[in-house]
Design a protein around this motif. Structure first.
Motif, short mmCIF file in Angstrom:
data_model
loop_
_atom_site.label_atom_id
_atom_site.label_comp_id
_atom_site.label_asym_id
_atom_site.label_seq_id
_atom_site.Cartn_x
_atom_site.Cartn_y
_atom_site.Cartn_z
N ASP A 179 3.41 20.21 2.68
CA ASP A 179 3.98 18.91 1.93
C ASP A 179 4.10 17.78 3.03
O ASP A 179 3.62 16.57 2.86
N ASN A 180 4.56 18.13 4.25
CA ASN A 180 5.05 17.25 5.20
C ASN A 180 3.55 16.79 5.91
O ASN A 180 3.42 15.62 6.28
N VAL A 181 2.71 17.74 6.19
CA VAL A 181 1.28 17.47 6.97
C VAL A 181 0.56 16.53 5.89
O VAL A 181 -0.19 15.53 6.51
N ARG A 195 -4.90 26.89 16.19
CA ARG A 195 -4.21 27.96 16.63
C ARG A 195 -2.82 27.59 16.77
O ARG A 195 -2.03 27.84 17.70
N LEU A 196 -2.32 27.09 15.65
CA LEU A 196 -0.90 26.78 15.57
C LEU A 196 -0.34 27.78 14.51
O LEU A 196 -0.48 27.61 13.21
N LEU A 218 2.45 17.81 15.46
CA LEU A 218 1.05 18.02 15.97
C LEU A 218 0.01 18.28 15.02
O LEU A 218 -0.91 17.70 15.20
N LEU A 219 0.65 19.43 14.16
CA LEU A 219 -0.40 19.54 12.90
C LEU A 219 -0.69 18.78 12.14
O LEU A 219 -1.83 18.16 11.81
N LYS A 220 0.23 17.68 12.10
CA LYS A 220 -0.03 16.50 11.06
C LYS A 220 -1.03 15.29 11.78
O LYS A 220 -2.01 15.12 11.04
N LEU A 225 -4.73 12.25 20.94
CA LEU A 225 -3.56 12.58 20.91
C LEU A 225 -2.48 11.78 21.76
O LEU A 225 -2.75 12.05 22.99
N MET A 226 -1.61 11.32 21.32
CA MET A 226 -0.46 10.42 22.18
C MET A 226 0.91 11.42 21.78
O MET A 226 1.29 11.53 20.77
N LEU A 227 1.29 11.54 22.80
CA LEU A 227 2.56 12.59 22.75
C LEU A 227 3.79 11.78 23.77
O LEU A 227 3.69 11.74 24.51
#
Length: 538
Positions: free
Chosen positions: A103-105, A134-135, A156-158, A167-169
C-alpha cells in the motif's frame, strides 16, 4: 562559467538565491555518471540540501542549468522529477504505519480495478520489484511491524518501484544499526553496478570511503573540491570539508571501578510513555562523576523514554531515580523543576521542536533556563519579580556565542536562522552555563557537520573532566566509542549489554542492538560486571 563533464545527470553553474537575499548555492557544477555512487558532503549550511531539492523539483535554480542525458531540464514539481527517473529516499522515510508495504509503495500510483485499488495486482507488482532489486520485504506486512531498517528499505523500494534511474539518499543510515547500514551500502553498490546512478548525501566519511566512486565537497554553497574516492584518505576528506586538519580522536582507557557515590542512580526503573509505544523494564544503571555512559540501541527501544524520565518529563511507574542521592519526583513542569533543582541539564533529541523556540531570538533562547533567576532578573517585592536586566542578557549571550564558536549574523535574529550545528551549540552552551551535575545528551550531533561535531565533542569531554556525569544517547556508534567510558545497549526497554568502551567495537554492539545477542543479566551500576564475549554467554 565552469562546466561539468558529460554524464547521465549534470549541473552546470547552478545557483540558488532566495528572496531574502541568501545565496544558498553558488555556481555549483558536478556530474553523476551511470553506474556511479557519488557522495556529496559538506558542513551544515553548505548547500547540500538545496542542491537535492533542485534535483527533485522542490526548488528552482536561480541561474545555471540541470541536464539529463545532455538535455536541459527544469522540474517544476517532484512529480515531474519522478517521471524523469529521479528518486529520493529522505533521512526519515514518511510511511503510513497502518498500511502494508505494498500500500505504501504504490501510494499515488495505485493499480485500479474501476474506481477501486486492485490490491492483488499491487502486491504482485511490489513483490516483483522487491525480488528484482533483492530487497527482502513481504508486500503484505503492515509497516507498523517493521524495524527502522526495514522501513528505510520500504522507502528505497518505493523510489525503485516508481522507476528511479537516479537515486538520491539523504543521510540514509542515521537511524540504522551497523549491520543494517552495511546491508544498505551493499545494496547501493549493487544498484550502481547494475547501471543506476546513486547520489549519497552523508556526514559519515567512513561511508564515503566504503561505497562511493567519487565525492564532491560543498562549502559555503560552492564546490570546495572533488576527487575519486580511492585517491584520498579519511583525514584528507575531513580536511576538505572543514577547511583545516581535523585531529584524530584518542580512545579512552578502560575505566577503573569507581569507589565514590554515583551522581546518577537508576534503580529497577519501569515506565511507559503516554502512548504506550516505548517502555522501560527494570532498568538499573549508574554514572559516576567524571564519566560518560553511552547508550546504544536501534531507535524506539526506550532510549527517548529514559531521557524523559531523567529530565522529569515522565514519571517512573516503579523504581527510583536519584541524583547525588536525592530522589527525583514529579513529572511535567513539576518534574522538570525538580530535575533542574537537582542539577540535571538536558540536550533534547529534536533541538528544533524541543530545544529551542524557533521564532524567538538567539538571546531569548540562550538565557531561557534562567528567565526567572538573578542576575537576569532583579528581585522585586515578595512574590514578584523585578525588572529584567537586558544588558546582562546581551553580555551573557555574547559570551556564550564567543566561547562556543557560534556563527550568527546577530544575537537578535531568530534562532531558526542558524545552521543545525550552530543551533546545537547554543542549546549546549545554555545547558552547560548552569554547571550541571548530570547532562542528558540525546543525539547531540545528529545532522551536524564534521567541524561542529568536533567542537561539541570537546565540550562534552570538558564537562565530564570537570566532574559532571554525562548520559550520551546516540545512534552514531563511532561517537559512542570515541566519547564513552562505558556503553550499554538497550532493546525493547531493557539493558541487553554492558561494555567497557575500549573493549568493544561497532560490529559487536550491532549484534546486541538487533537482538542477535542478549545478556539476560545486564546491569550498569558501577559495581556491575561487563557483558562476556558472545561465545561465553548462555
Amino acid at each position: 562559467m565552469s562546466t561539468a563533464p558529460p554524464g547521465r545527470l549534470s549541473l552546470h553553474g547552478i545557483s540558488k538565491r532566495y528572496p531574502t537575499g541568501t545565496l544558498a548555492v553558488d555556481q555549483v557544477s558536478l556530474s553523476i555518471a551511470p553506474g556511479e555512487v557519488h557522495a556529496i558532503v559538506g558542513e551544515n549550511g553548505a548547500g547540500k540540501s538545496t542542491v537535492m531539492k533542485m534535483l527533485y523539483g522542490l526548488e528552482q535554480p536561480s541561474t545555471g542549468q540541470i541536464r539529463l542525458y545532455g538535455r536541459p531540464v527544469r522540474w517544476r514539481t517532484p512529480r515531474e522529477a519522478i517521471a524523469a527517473g529521479m528518486g529520493l529516499v529522505p533521512q526519515h522515510v514518511t510511511l503510513v504505519p497502518s498500511f502494508t508495504v505494498a500500500d505504501n509503495v504504490v501510494l499515488g500510483q495505485e493499480p485500479r480495478r474501476g474506481p477501486l485499488l486492485d490490491a492483488r495486482v499491487a502486491v504482485e507488482q511490489v513483490a516483483e520489484t522487491a525480488r528484482r532489486f533483492r530487497l527482502p520485504l513481504d508486500p503484505r506486512t503492515p509497516v507498523s511491524r517493521l524495524s527502522l531498517g526495514e522501513q528505510q528499505a520500504v522507502g528505497l523500494l518505493k523510489a525503485l518501484h516508481q522507476g528511479a534511474r537516479i537515486l538520491m539518499l539523504d543521510e540514509p543510515t542515521a537511524v540504522l544499526a551497523p549491520q543494517q547500514a552495511a546491508a544498505l551500502m551493499e545494496a547501493l553498490r549493487r544498484y550502481a553496478d547494475d547501471g543506476l546512478a546513486v547520489i549519497l548525501i552523508t556526514h559519515r566519511i567512513s561511508e564515503i570511503r566504503e561505497v562511493s566512486d567519487r565525492f564532491t565537497v560543498l562549502r559555503g554553497g560552492r564546490v570546495a573540491g572533488s576527487a575519486a574516492t580511492r585517491d584520498v584518505g579519511e583525514a584528507e576528506i575531513a580536511a576538505m570539508v572543514v577547511g583545516r586538519t581535523v585531529a584524530p580522536r584518542r580512545a579512552r582507557p578502560t575505566p577503573a571501578p569507581s569507589s565514590g557515590a554515583p551522581v546518577l542512580s537508576v534503580r529497577d526503573v519501569s515506565a511507559a510513555d503516554s502512548a504506550g509505544r516505548q517502555t522501560l523494564e527494570d532498568l538499573t544503571l549508574e554514572i559516576a562523576g567524571g564519566e560518560i555512559l553511552g547508550v546504544a540501541g536501534v531507535e524506539g527501544n526506550g532510549q527517548g523514554l529514559l531521557a524523559d524520565v531523567l529530565a522529569g518529563l515522565t514519571r517512573a511507574e516503579r523504581g527510583q531515580v536519584l541524583v547525588d542521592g536525592v530522589p527525583l519526583r514529579g513529572q511535567g513542569d513539576a518534574g522538570i523543576r525538580a530535575a533542574r533543582a537537582a542539577g540535571v541539564a538536558a540536550l533534547p533529541e529534536d533541538r528544533l521542536h524541543d530545544g529551542v523556540a524557533p521564532d524567538m531570538s538567539i538571546t531569548e533562547n540562550a538565557i531561557a533556563n534562567r528567565h526567572a533567576e538573578p542576575p537576569l532578573v532583579r528581585r522585586g517585592l515578595p512574590g514578584w519579580f523585578g525588572a529584567m536586566d537586558l544588558g546582562w542578557a546581551a553580555r551573557e549571550t555574547a559570551r556564550l556565542l564567543r566561547d562556543f564558536g557560534v556563527v550568527a549574523a546577530s544575537p537578535e535574529v531568530p534562532i531558526r536562522s542558524l545552521s543545525g550545528g550552530n543551533m546545537q551549540k547554543v542549546v549546549l552552551a545554555r545547558e552547560i552555563a548552569l554547571a550541571p551535575r548530570l547532562l542528558i545528551a540525546s543525539q547531540p550531533t545528529r545532522g551536524v557537520d564534521i567541524g561542529a561535531c568536533e567542537s561539541l565533542h570537546e565540550r562534552l569531554e570538558a564537562l565530564r573532566d570537570s566532574g559532571a556525569a554525562v548520559l550520551l544517547i546516540s545512534a552514531d556508534l563511532d561517537e559512542l566509542l570515541a566519547l564513552s567510558d562505558r556503553i550499554v545497549v538497550m532493546s525493547q526497554g531493557r539493558l541487553v549489554g554492558h561494555f567497557a568502551a575500549a573493549q568493544v567495537d561497532a560490529r559487536r554492539l550491532g549484534l546486541y542492538m538487533t537482538g542477535v545477542r542478549h545478556d539476560p543479566a545486564a546491569r550498569a551500576d558501577l559495581a556491575a560486571a561487563f557483558t562476556l564475549d558472545e561465545d561465553r554467554l548462555p
